[in-house]
Design a protein around this motif. Structure first.
Motif, mmCIF file in Angstrom:
data_model
loop_
_atom_site.group_PDB
_atom_site.id
_atom_site.type_symbol
_atom_site.label_atom_id
_atom_site.label_comp_id
_atom_site.label_asym_id
_atom_site.label_seq_id
_atom_site.Cartn_x
_atom_site.Cartn_y
_atom_site.Cartn_z
ATOM 1 N N ASN A 1 0.813 -1.223 0.000
ATOM 2 C CA ASN A 1 0.000 0.000 0.000
ATOM 3 C C ASN A 1 0.844 1.270 0.000
ATOM 4 O O ASN A 1 0.308 2.367 0.153
ATOM 5 C CB ASN A 1 -0.901 0.020 1.240
ATOM 6 C CG ASN A 1 -0.101 0.201 2.524
ATOM 7 O OD1 ASN A 1 0.840 -0.546 2.780
ATOM 8 N ND2 ASN A 1 -0.457 1.191 3.319
ATOM 9 N N VAL A 2 2.159 1.116 -0.182
ATOM 10 C CA VAL A 2 3.038 2.288 -0.185
ATOM 11 C C VAL A 2 3.443 2.596 -1.627
ATOM 12 O O VAL A 2 4.051 1.761 -2.297
ATOM 13 C CB VAL A 2 4.289 2.053 0.685
ATOM 14 C CG1 VAL A 2 5.202 3.278 0.640
ATOM 15 C CG2 VAL A 2 3.887 1.731 2.117
ATOM 16 N N LEU A 3 3.084 3.767 -2.095
ATOM 17 C CA LEU A 3 3.527 4.195 -3.419
ATOM 18 C C LEU A 3 5.024 4.462 -3.343
ATOM 19 O O LEU A 3 5.489 5.180 -2.450
ATOM 20 C CB LEU A 3 2.807 5.470 -3.854
ATOM 21 C CG LEU A 3 1.280 5.440 -3.878
ATOM 22 C CD1 LEU A 3 0.742 6.805 -4.315
ATOM 23 C CD2 LEU A 3 0.749 4.344 -4.779
ATOM 24 N N LYS A 4 5.775 3.880 -4.262
ATOM 25 C CA LYS A 4 7.220 4.120 -4.237
ATOM 26 C C LYS A 4 7.651 4.784 -5.536
ATOM 27 O O LYS A 4 7.180 4.458 -6.625
ATOM 28 C CB LYS A 4 8.002 2.836 -3.987
ATOM 29 C CG LYS A 4 7.928 1.773 -5.059
ATOM 30 C CD LYS A 4 8.843 0.601 -4.681
ATOM 31 C CE LYS A 4 8.739 -0.547 -5.684
ATOM 32 N NZ LYS A 4 9.609 -1.683 -5.322
ATOM 33 N N THR A 5 8.557 5.728 -5.385
ATOM 34 C CA THR A 5 9.100 6.431 -6.544
ATOM 35 C C THR A 5 10.597 6.606 -6.342
ATOM 36 O O THR A 5 11.040 7.216 -5.369
ATOM 37 C CB THR A 5 8.375 7.776 -6.785
ATOM 38 O OG1 THR A 5 9.025 8.483 -7.843
ATOM 39 C CG2 THR A 5 8.303 8.642 -5.543
ATOM 40 N N LYS A 6 11.364 5.992 -7.242
ATOM 41 C CA LYS A 6 12.834 6.014 -7.182
ATOM 42 C C LYS A 6 13.358 6.205 -8.604
ATOM 43 O O LYS A 6 13.954 5.293 -9.183
ATOM 44 C CB LYS A 6 13.356 4.702 -6.578
ATOM 45 C CG LYS A 6 12.893 4.441 -5.158
ATOM 46 C CD LYS A 6 13.375 3.102 -4.628
ATOM 47 C CE LYS A 6 12.616 1.961 -5.267
ATOM 48 N NZ LYS A 6 12.941 0.645 -4.670
ATOM 49 N N PRO A 7 13.137 7.364 -9.183
ATOM 50 C CA PRO A 7 13.443 7.556 -10.605
ATOM 51 C C PRO A 7 14.936 7.706 -10.876
ATOM 52 O O PRO A 7 15.738 7.887 -9.950
ATOM 53 C CB PRO A 7 12.717 8.871 -10.923
ATOM 54 C CG PRO A 7 12.751 9.629 -9.632
ATOM 55 C CD PRO A 7 12.587 8.580 -8.556
ATOM 56 N N PRO A 8 15.329 7.650 -12.148
ATOM 57 C CA PRO A 8 16.705 7.997 -12.505
ATOM 58 C C PRO A 8 17.062 9.374 -11.947
ATOM 59 O O PRO A 8 16.186 10.260 -11.838
ATOM 60 C CB PRO A 8 16.678 8.001 -14.037
ATOM 61 C CG PRO A 8 15.550 7.078 -14.393
ATOM 62 C CD PRO A 8 14.523 7.278 -13.322
ATOM 63 N N LEU A 9 18.318 9.571 -11.609
ATOM 64 C CA LEU A 9 18.722 10.811 -10.927
ATOM 65 C C LEU A 9 18.700 12.045 -11.826
ATOM 66 O O LEU A 9 18.928 13.152 -11.340
ATOM 67 C CB LEU A 9 20.114 10.655 -10.309
ATOM 68 C CG LEU A 9 20.274 9.605 -9.206
ATOM 69 C CD1 LEU A 9 21.565 9.840 -8.441
ATOM 70 C CD2 LEU A 9 19.093 9.573 -8.256
ATOM 71 N N CYS A 10 18.420 11.865 -13.124
ATOM 72 C CA CYS A 10 18.267 13.025 -14.006
ATOM 73 C C CYS A 10 16.846 13.585 -13.955
ATOM 74 O O CYS A 10 16.517 14.538 -14.669
ATOM 75 C CB CYS A 10 18.633 12.652 -15.445
ATOM 76 S SG CYS A 10 17.795 11.169 -16.051
ATOM 77 N N PHE A 11 16.000 13.001 -13.122
ATOM 78 C CA PHE A 11 14.623 13.458 -12.922
ATOM 79 C C PHE A 11 14.612 14.947 -12.595
ATOM 80 O O PHE A 11 15.487 15.445 -11.887
ATOM 81 C CB PHE A 11 14.029 12.677 -11.763
ATOM 82 C CG PHE A 11 12.549 12.423 -11.815
ATOM 83 C CD1 PHE A 11 11.997 11.627 -12.807
ATOM 84 C CD2 PHE A 11 11.713 12.947 -10.846
ATOM 85 C CE1 PHE A 11 10.636 11.363 -12.828
ATOM 86 C CE2 PHE A 11 10.356 12.693 -10.852
ATOM 87 C CZ PHE A 11 9.805 11.898 -11.848
ATOM 88 N N THR A 12 13.607 15.660 -13.111
ATOM 89 C CA THR A 12 13.553 17.117 -12.927
ATOM 90 C C THR A 12 12.386 17.526 -12.032
ATOM 91 O O THR A 12 11.480 16.732 -11.762
ATOM 92 C CB THR A 12 13.389 17.822 -14.286
ATOM 93 O OG1 THR A 12 12.092 17.503 -14.822
ATOM 94 C CG2 THR A 12 14.471 17.399 -15.276
#
Length: 759
Positions: free
Chosen positions: A727-738
């Motif tokens: 139930n936990v939304l996780k977001t771990k995008p590439p480090l070039c994320f803006t």
């Protein structure tokens, strides 16, 4: 001006004209007007190759004006019958020629409209059809850096681009051109084209294109390059570039039919033209900072390049083909793709999302699906510095073409990478072992621990996960405690997760961390065992992106070491700057472990892993049997690993993780204030978790979390879910994320929650 006036009088009998100097790229031009007409007098520093090219340009203009006079400048012959001549100006040999002046307003000064671009399509199609039979061996031999077919001539100029992320964006498109265009170029139709149909070379009258000037880039080139260049300047200042392509393409096609294979490379040709523009602008600024003419379109070019990377090349190609009613290649249905996969691949390898994602490519923070959509990747942390990052790809290609072997031989790449990697650690962590994955690293870490302590007992973290080998599963509560797992082995002790949201100690000021550490010590005491090792992640991913309570490791590490155990930090997910404030996750706890496990991000998708440890642990391991990994530490992997470290440094990606991550976290916290189904927002840098709960409680709402995840996927945005209740939304995008990417994610979750509440 007196010298010019004398030349004009002697050569053309133009007496005492009004002369105005014009801005030029590499030559000097003058507007000339007398009582009989207006002209453009063009001057160039003498060069024989240039002279020959200008002669060919004049021939082309005369050829065009035979049938369509008034649309193109026409060379004016001198009294001596010369359309081009050499004379001295300011004591320098100078090439000179006089052209007729065309009336009209620049396209760049007009309000954009479909009608205007339709007119441009007709005009350029007609121009190119007229040039189809024009022959010039001079132009055929010309190699111009503004000619897209000679894109590679601009590669040295990449280094003149100041911003490192911009440099690498351009490098990416150079790679894509090599992969997708270079081999196809000989198969395309070639002819002489104008080669510079930008908005300041196109003239209009009465909202219709009436003429074109500046044939200085005239080239023998693939015909489709004319289309690519025109579309570049049509689209580069538009919010949604593809929306402005259809009318031009239809009109050009009607005047001079385009071939399907030409449209297949059009996306990359447009990208190449944009890259040429920014490379030339950067170089011009370096050479002559006062020359604003060369940088006139630079900002728009950068804006479009950043939009272009967010467009799937297949989607762009399909858009072009639909405009001309060309057939679109059909993609196999998702059901058929799943069936094919599961014919040979076990269904135990799960597929994400209710609507599976069929991917055909990826770039930086975007993935491209096989239907032509571009998907914002706010989920995948393995492509740490960005999908298909050109520096990483080039490093792999170069080394693979040169040498790939194993660590039984001497080669520089191994110690070079080891030295650069170890430089990121404190001096006590001075030895590294390379393997192929985080799982292999976890497995090796347990071998090292036992070799050093001779104690097989391990304290692990509740919900911890450390890999897919048997030993890794044995120390992963997430696996062994699963209802399908094999249970906790007798040598494993488990510490409760120090969670200040759902746990019993909630004050995250150091006091909760101390209490949780004391609980772990009590578990060891009650078991009547000492432990040889304690392993945890700094943020427990499968536990729901739960950061360890403040002060937890500061209190627990000394207790582990006091009984002869070693402390291991699993940095497979948190390492290499992802947490923003820290390069390694353990630094957030103010401790230094005895061993560190590395994986996922270190190869940016290339399979790599490592264990970093103290000299003492390495010496203990040396007393046992030889350690050898067939692929760990090979030259290609080392080259890739080195390039990843270089990109992190060059592009300031740890700082970006900090700045964008803080902004992202702030947006989620604002969202939490709006919706009581968000129980907690936590994490650091670009490693965030959002706990979805039943309103007014801390009870997991797994159904709502799944709804958000799958609806976001349907909106072409990737996030995922995790935690014991998923139930936990996780977001771990590439480090070039803006920041713009972060805002897109949160805005869309906001819209979904609004929609859900209304329903």
């Amino acid at each position: 001006m007196s010298e010019l006036k004398k030349i004009l009088e002697v050569k053309f009998q133009i007496v005492n004209p009004k002369i105005e100097k014009l801005t030029g790229y590499f030559n000097v031009n003058y507007a000339v007007e007398d009582g009989f007409g207006k002209y453009i007098f063009k001057t160039y520093q003498f060069d024989q190759d240039l002279y020959d090219t200008l002669e060919a340009e004049n021939e082309a203009l005369l050829y065009l004006n035979q049938t369509e006079s008034g649309k193109y400048p026409s060379p004016v012959p001198s009294l001596q019958g010369e359309s081009i001549f050499i004379t001295e100006i300011d004591n320098q040999q100078t090439i000179c020629r006089l052209l007729t002046f065309l009336e009209g307003s620049f396209l760049g000064d007009q309000k954009p409209s479909p009608e205007l671009y339709r007119s441009l399509g007709t005009f350029l199609g007609t121009l190119d059809r007229s040039l189809r039979d024009f022959k010039s061996y001079t132009l055929k031999a010309r190699k111009l850096d503004w000619d897209i077919q000679f894109f590679h001539l601009n590669k040295p100029l990449i280094e003149d681009i100041e911003n490192p992320q911009n440099r690498n964006l351009v490098r990416y498109f150079f790679l894509q051109f090599q992969e997708n265009v270079t081999a196809v170029l000989p198969e395309l139709r070639h002819q002489v084209i104008h080669n510079d149909a930008n908005e300041w070379n196109i003239l209009t009258q009465n909202e219709t294109v009436s003429g074109i000037i500046d044939f200085g880039d005239l080239s023998y080139s693939p015909l489709i390059n004319e289309v690519a260049i025109a579309l570049t300047y049509i689209c580069y200042d538009k919010e949604k570039p593809l929306n402005w392509t259809a009318e031009f393409l239809k009109a050009y096609h009607q005047a001079y039919p385009i071939e399907s294979k030409e449209l297949d490379v059009l996306y990359y040709l447009i990208a190449a033209r944009l890259c040429i523009s920014v490379c030339q602008s950067a170089h011009a600024r370096k050479v002559d900072s006062e020359n604003n003419y060369a940088t006139i379109s630079e900002n728009s070019a950068w804006q479009m390049l950043k939009k272009w990377i967010a467009i799937n090349p297949l989607g762009a190609t399909n858009t072009f083909k639909k405009a001309l009613n060309f057939p679109i290649s059909e993609t196999p249905s998702l059901d058929s793709q799943v069936l094919r996969r599961q014919t040979s691949i076990s269904p135990l390898l799960s597929i994400s999302y209710k609507t599976p994602l069929s991917v055909s490519g990826a770039a930086f923070q975007y993935m491209y699906d096989s239907s032509g959509n571009a998907i914002l990747d706010a989920y995948n942390n393995i492509p740490h510095v960005g999908h298909s990052h050109p520096k990483v790809v080039e490093a792999a290609q170069r080394q693979m073409a040169k040498l790939n072997t194993n660590t039984r031989y001497l080669y520089d790449q191994l110690p070079e990478y080891a030295e650069k990697l170890l430089a990121k650690f404190p001096a006590s962590l001075s030895k590294v072992y390379f393997v192929n994955s985080g799982s292999a690293a976890s497995d090796l870490a347990m071998r090292l621990a036992f070799a050093h302590t001779k104690n097989p007992n391990v304290l692990v973290m509740e919900h911890g996960y450390h890999g897919n080998t048997q030993i890794s599963i044995d120390i992963s509560d997430y696996k062994f405690n699963n209802k399908k797992g094999f249970g906790q082995k007798s040598n494993i002790l488990k510490a409760p997760i120090p969670d200040t949201y759902l746990g019993k100690h909630k004050t995250n000021d150091g006091s909760a961390g101390k209490l949780y550490a004391e609980e772990a010590m009590q578990i060891m005491h009650d078991a009547g065992k000492t432990v040889g090792a304690f392993i945890t992640e700094p943020i427990v991913g499968c536990g729901g992106q739960v950061p360890l309570a403040e002060g937890y490791l500061q209190n627990l590490y000394p207790a582990i070491r006091a009984q002869g155990g070693i402390c291991i930090s699993d940095e497979v997910q948190t390492g290499f700057g992802r947490m923003g404030d820290y390069f390694w996750g353990y630094q957030a706890q103010g401790v230094v472990p005895d061993m560190v496990i590395l994986g996922k991000p270190m190869g940016n998708g290339h399979p790599m892993g490592a264990v970093v440890c103290t000299e003492a642990i390495a010496e203990s391991f040396n007393l046992g049997v030889e350690f050898f990994s067939s692929f760990g530490g090979n030259p290609v992997s080392c080259a890739i690993g080195t390039s990843v470290l270089e990109v992190i440094e060059e592009e300031g990606l740890q700082e970006n993780a900090k700045v964008v991550g803080d902004y992202y976290l702030g947006l989620f916290r604002e969202l939490k204030e709006k919706y009581d189904c968000i129980g907690d927002v936590r994490g650091s840098g670009l490693f965030l978790g959002v706990e979805i709960v039943k309103p007014g409680t801390s009870q997991a709402d797994t159904e709502l979390a799944a709804y958000i995840k799958n609806e976001m996927r349907n909106r072409q945005i990737l996030i995922s879910t995790d935690g014991p209740h998923d139930n936990v939304l996780k977001t771990k995008p590439p480090l070039c994320f803006t920041k713009e990417n972060a805002a897109t994610v949160v805005e869309n979750i906001d819209l979904l929650l609004k929609k859900r509440l209304k329903a």
